[in-house]
Design a protein around this motif. Structure first.
Motif, PDB file in Angstrom:
ATOM      1  N   MET A   1       0.840  -1.174   0.000  1.00 53.22           N
ATOM      2  CA  MET A   1       0.000   0.000   0.000  1.00 53.22           C
ATOM      3  C   MET A   1       0.888   1.241   0.000  1.00 53.22           C
ATOM      4  O   MET A   1       1.834   1.337   0.770  1.00 53.22           O
ATOM      5  CB  MET A   1      -0.895  -0.010   1.243  1.00 53.22           C
ATOM      6  CG  MET A   1      -1.710   1.234   1.385  1.00 53.22           C
ATOM      7  SD  MET A   1      -2.683   1.410   2.906  1.00 53.22           S
ATOM      8  CE  MET A   1      -3.562  -0.104   2.977  1.00 53.22           C
ATOM      9  N   SER A   2       0.535   2.195  -0.822  1.00 59.13           N
ATOM     10  CA  SER A   2       1.300   3.438  -0.875  1.00 59.13           C
ATOM     11  C   SER A   2       0.970   4.291   0.352  1.00 59.13           C
ATOM     12  O   SER A   2      -0.096   4.145   0.954  1.00 59.13           O
ATOM     13  CB  SER A   2       0.964   4.211  -2.155  1.00 59.13           C
ATOM     14  OG  SER A   2      -0.360   4.711  -2.086  1.00 59.13           O
ATOM     15  N   PRO A   3       1.873   5.195   0.701  1.00 64.04           N
ATOM     16  CA  PRO A   3       1.568   6.093   1.820  1.00 64.04           C
ATOM     17  C   PRO A   3       0.310   6.927   1.561  1.00 64.04           C
ATOM     18  O   PRO A   3      -0.461   7.202   2.485  1.00 64.04           O
ATOM     19  CB  PRO A   3       2.803   7.001   1.904  1.00 64.04           C
ATOM     20  CG  PRO A   3       3.887   6.277   1.187  1.00 64.04           C
ATOM     21  CD  PRO A   3       3.218   5.406   0.164  1.00 64.04           C
ATOM     22  N   GLU A   4       0.101   7.296   0.310  1.00 63.48           N
ATOM     23  CA  GLU A   4      -1.091   8.090  -0.018  1.00 63.48           C
ATOM     24  C   GLU A   4      -2.365   7.319   0.301  1.00 63.48           C
ATOM     25  O   GLU A   4      -3.305   7.880   0.875  1.00 63.48           O
ATOM     26  CB  GLU A   4      -1.061   8.492  -1.498  1.00 63.48           C
ATOM     27  CG  GLU A   4       0.014   9.488  -1.847  1.00 63.48           C
ATOM     28  CD  GLU A   4       1.402   8.861  -2.047  1.00 63.48           C
ATOM     29  OE1 GLU A   4       2.369   9.625  -2.204  1.00 63.48           O
ATOM     30  OE2 GLU A   4       1.519   7.612  -2.043  1.00 63.48           O
ATOM     31  N   LEU A   5      -2.403   6.030  -0.057  1.00 61.42           N
ATOM     32  CA  LEU A   5      -3.595   5.232   0.261  1.00 61.42           C
ATOM     33  C   LEU A   5      -3.762   5.055   1.762  1.00 61.42           C
ATOM     34  O   LEU A   5      -4.884   5.095   2.280  1.00 61.42           O
ATOM     35  CB  LEU A   5      -3.529   3.861  -0.415  1.00 61.42           C
ATOM     36  CG  LEU A   5      -3.870   3.811  -1.890  1.00 61.42           C
ATOM     37  CD1 LEU A   5      -3.888   2.366  -2.383  1.00 61.42           C
ATOM     38  CD2 LEU A   5      -5.201   4.479  -2.177  1.00 61.42           C
ATOM     39  N   PHE A   6      -2.661   4.848   2.477  1.00 62.05           N
ATOM     40  CA  PHE A   6      -2.740   4.720   3.925  1.00 62.05           C
ATOM     41  C   PHE A   6      -3.365   5.966   4.541  1.00 62.05           C
ATOM     42  O   PHE A   6      -4.296   5.891   5.344  1.00 62.05           O
ATOM     43  CB  PHE A   6      -1.352   4.471   4.539  1.00 62.05           C
ATOM     44  CG  PHE A   6      -1.371   4.514   6.036  1.00 62.05           C
ATOM     45  CD1 PHE A   6      -1.721   3.381   6.760  1.00 62.05           C
ATOM     46  CD2 PHE A   6      -1.065   5.679   6.724  1.00 62.05           C
ATOM     47  CE1 PHE A   6      -1.772   3.413   8.148  1.00 62.05           C
ATOM     48  CE2 PHE A   6      -1.107   5.725   8.107  1.00 62.05           C
ATOM     49  CZ  PHE A   6      -1.463   4.583   8.816  1.00 62.05           C
ATOM     50  N   TRP A   7      -2.853   7.139   4.158  1.00 60.11           N
ATOM     51  CA  TRP A   7      -3.325   8.375   4.772  1.00 60.11           C
ATOM     52  C   TRP A   7      -4.727   8.756   4.322  1.00 60.11           C
ATOM     53  O   TRP A   7      -5.492   9.334   5.108  1.00 60.11           O
ATOM     54  CB  TRP A   7      -2.324   9.510   4.532  1.00 60.11           C
ATOM     55  CG  TRP A   7      -1.089   9.311   5.347  1.00 60.11           C
ATOM     56  CD1 TRP A   7       0.169   9.037   4.885  1.00 60.11           C
ATOM     57  CD2 TRP A   7      -0.987   9.320   6.772  1.00 60.11           C
ATOM     58  NE1 TRP A   7       1.031   8.885   5.938  1.00 60.11           N
ATOM     59  CE2 TRP A   7       0.352   9.051   7.117  1.00 60.11           C
ATOM     60  CE3 TRP A   7      -1.894   9.526   7.805  1.00 60.11           C
ATOM     61  CZ2 TRP A   7       0.803   8.993   8.432  1.00 60.11           C
ATOM     62  CZ3 TRP A   7      -1.451   9.466   9.118  1.00 60.11           C
ATOM     63  CH2 TRP A   7      -0.122   9.208   9.425  1.00 60.11           C
ATOM     64  N   VAL A   8      -5.095   8.422   3.105  1.00 60.81           N
ATOM     65  CA  VAL A   8      -6.481   8.704   2.701  1.00 60.81           C
ATOM     66  C   VAL A   8      -7.435   7.785   3.452  1.00 60.81           C
ATOM     67  O   VAL A   8      -8.518   8.211   3.875  1.00 60.81           O
ATOM     68  CB  VAL A   8      -6.676   8.644   1.167  1.00 60.81           C
ATOM     69  CG1 VAL A   8      -6.757   7.237   0.633  1.00 60.81           C
ATOM     70  CG2 VAL A   8      -7.924   9.420   0.763  1.00 60.81           C
ATOM     71  N   LEU A  70      -7.694  13.000  -5.206  1.00 63.43           N
ATOM     72  CA  LEU A  70      -6.344  13.380  -5.611  1.00 63.43           C
ATOM     73  C   LEU A  70      -5.312  12.387  -5.065  1.00 63.43           C
ATOM     74  O   LEU A  70      -4.400  11.974  -5.782  1.00 63.43           O
ATOM     75  CB  LEU A  70      -6.022  14.801  -5.140  1.00 63.43           C
ATOM     76  CG  LEU A  70      -6.814  15.912  -5.830  1.00 63.43           C
ATOM     77  CD1 LEU A  70      -6.565  17.243  -5.151  1.00 63.43           C
ATOM     78  CD2 LEU A  70      -6.490  15.974  -7.308  1.00 63.43           C
ATOM     79  N   ALA A  71      -5.460  12.005  -3.797  1.00 56.32           N
ATOM     80  CA  ALA A  71      -4.529  11.043  -3.201  1.00 56.32           C
ATOM     81  C   ALA A  71      -4.618   9.693  -3.905  1.00 56.32           C
ATOM     82  O   ALA A  71      -3.599   9.063  -4.198  1.00 56.32           O
ATOM     83  CB  ALA A  71      -4.816  10.890  -1.711  1.00 56.32           C
ATOM     84  N   ILE A  72      -5.827   9.269  -4.205  1.00 54.24           N
ATOM     85  CA  ILE A  72      -6.012   7.999  -4.917  1.00 54.24           C
ATOM     86  C   ILE A  72      -5.463   8.121  -6.340  1.00 54.24           C
ATOM     87  O   ILE A  72      -4.833   7.192  -6.859  1.00 54.24           O
ATOM     88  CB  ILE A  72      -7.498   7.585  -4.911  1.00 54.24           C
ATOM     89  CG1 ILE A  72      -7.926   7.244  -3.472  1.00 54.24           C
ATOM     90  CG2 ILE A  72      -7.749   6.405  -5.845  1.00 54.24           C
ATOM     91  CD1 ILE A  72      -9.421   7.129  -3.279  1.00 54.24           C
ATOM     92  N   GLY A  73      -5.671   9.274  -6.960  1.00 56.39           N
ATOM     93  CA  GLY A  73      -5.129   9.503  -8.299  1.00 56.39           C
ATOM     94  C   GLY A  73      -3.610   9.424  -8.324  1.00 56.39           C
ATOM     95  O   GLY A  73      -3.022   8.846  -9.247  1.00 56.39           O
ATOM     96  N   ALA A  77      -1.828   6.620 -10.597  1.00 53.18           N
ATOM     97  CA  ALA A  77      -0.922   7.079 -11.653  1.00 53.18           C
ATOM     98  C   ALA A  77       0.538   6.718 -11.375  1.00 53.18           C
ATOM     99  O   ALA A  77       1.396   6.960 -12.220  1.00 53.18           O
ATOM    100  CB  ALA A  77      -1.060   8.593 -11.829  1.00 53.18           C
ATOM    101  N   GLY A  78       0.797   6.158 -10.202  1.00 54.59           N
ATOM    102  CA  GLY A  78       2.172   5.794  -9.864  1.00 54.59           C
ATOM    103  C   GLY A  78       3.062   7.002  -9.629  1.00 54.59           C
ATOM    104  O   GLY A  78       4.256   6.960  -9.911  1.00 54.59           O
ATOM    105  N   LEU A  79       2.487   8.067  -9.115  1.00 54.78           N
ATOM    106  CA  LEU A  79       3.231   9.318  -8.929  1.00 54.78           C
ATOM    107  C   LEU A  79       3.626   9.560  -7.470  1.00 54.78           C
ATOM    108  O   LEU A  79       3.963  10.681  -7.096  1.00 54.78           O
ATOM    109  CB  LEU A  79       2.402  10.496  -9.447  1.00 54.78           C
ATOM    110  CG  LEU A  79       2.089  10.483 -10.937  1.00 54.78           C
ATOM    111  CD1 LEU A  79       1.134  11.616 -11.301  1.00 54.78           C
ATOM    112  CD2 LEU A  79       3.374  10.576 -11.744  1.00 54.78           C
TER     113      LEU A  79
END
Length: 132
Positions: A1-8, A70-73, A77-79
């Motif tokens: 899991m990416s940090p963005e997904l964790f925080w969202v 935006l976080a999920i995007g 997008a792998g950004l």
């Protein structure tokens, strides 16, 4: 899991429980039967802190609607980067702090916390647009 997904996910869970204090206040104010019978939400909360808590929750929902996609995007997008991961973490803590100080009635702290959360959302949007 990416940090963005964790925080969202963390922000979603936080927002999902923000209603509890003001509903408990309503239950204490009018009792369970009357609160359950108020399907139109016409009973005004008497406690000022509970009214602020309800507004803080609504504000959190309004901001989550912009932040989460935006976080999920970014994730899709792998950004993901150190900057976007940090923006997501800071967003979470800014919004948690915003809720607490809004409920406590501290506008001079509330506004900067709101602005920090907003800036984190802008960082994600710019990263997503710039990486597209």
């Amino acid at each position: 899991m990416s940090p963005e997904l964790f925080w969202v996910a963390a922000a979603c869970l936080l927002t999902a429980v923000m209603w509890v204090p003001y509903i408990l206040a309503l239950l204490g104010q009018v009792g369970v039967p009357a609160a359950l019978a108020d399907g139109e939400h016409e009973t005004a909360l008497e406690a000022a802190w509970a009214r602020r808590c309800k507004r803080a929750h609504a504000n959190a929902v309004e901001n989550l609607v912009v932040f989460a996609p935006l976080a999920i995007g970014i994730h899709v997008a792998g950004l993901s980067s150190r900057t976007t991961a940090t923006a997501c973490a800071v967003y979470f803590f800014a919004r948690a702090g915003h809720y607490v100080v809004y409920t406590a009635g501290m506008p001079f702290i509330r506004t900067p916390l709101f602005a920090i959360g907003w800036l984190c959302t802008v960082v994600l949007g710019l990263a997503l647009i710039g990486g597209a």
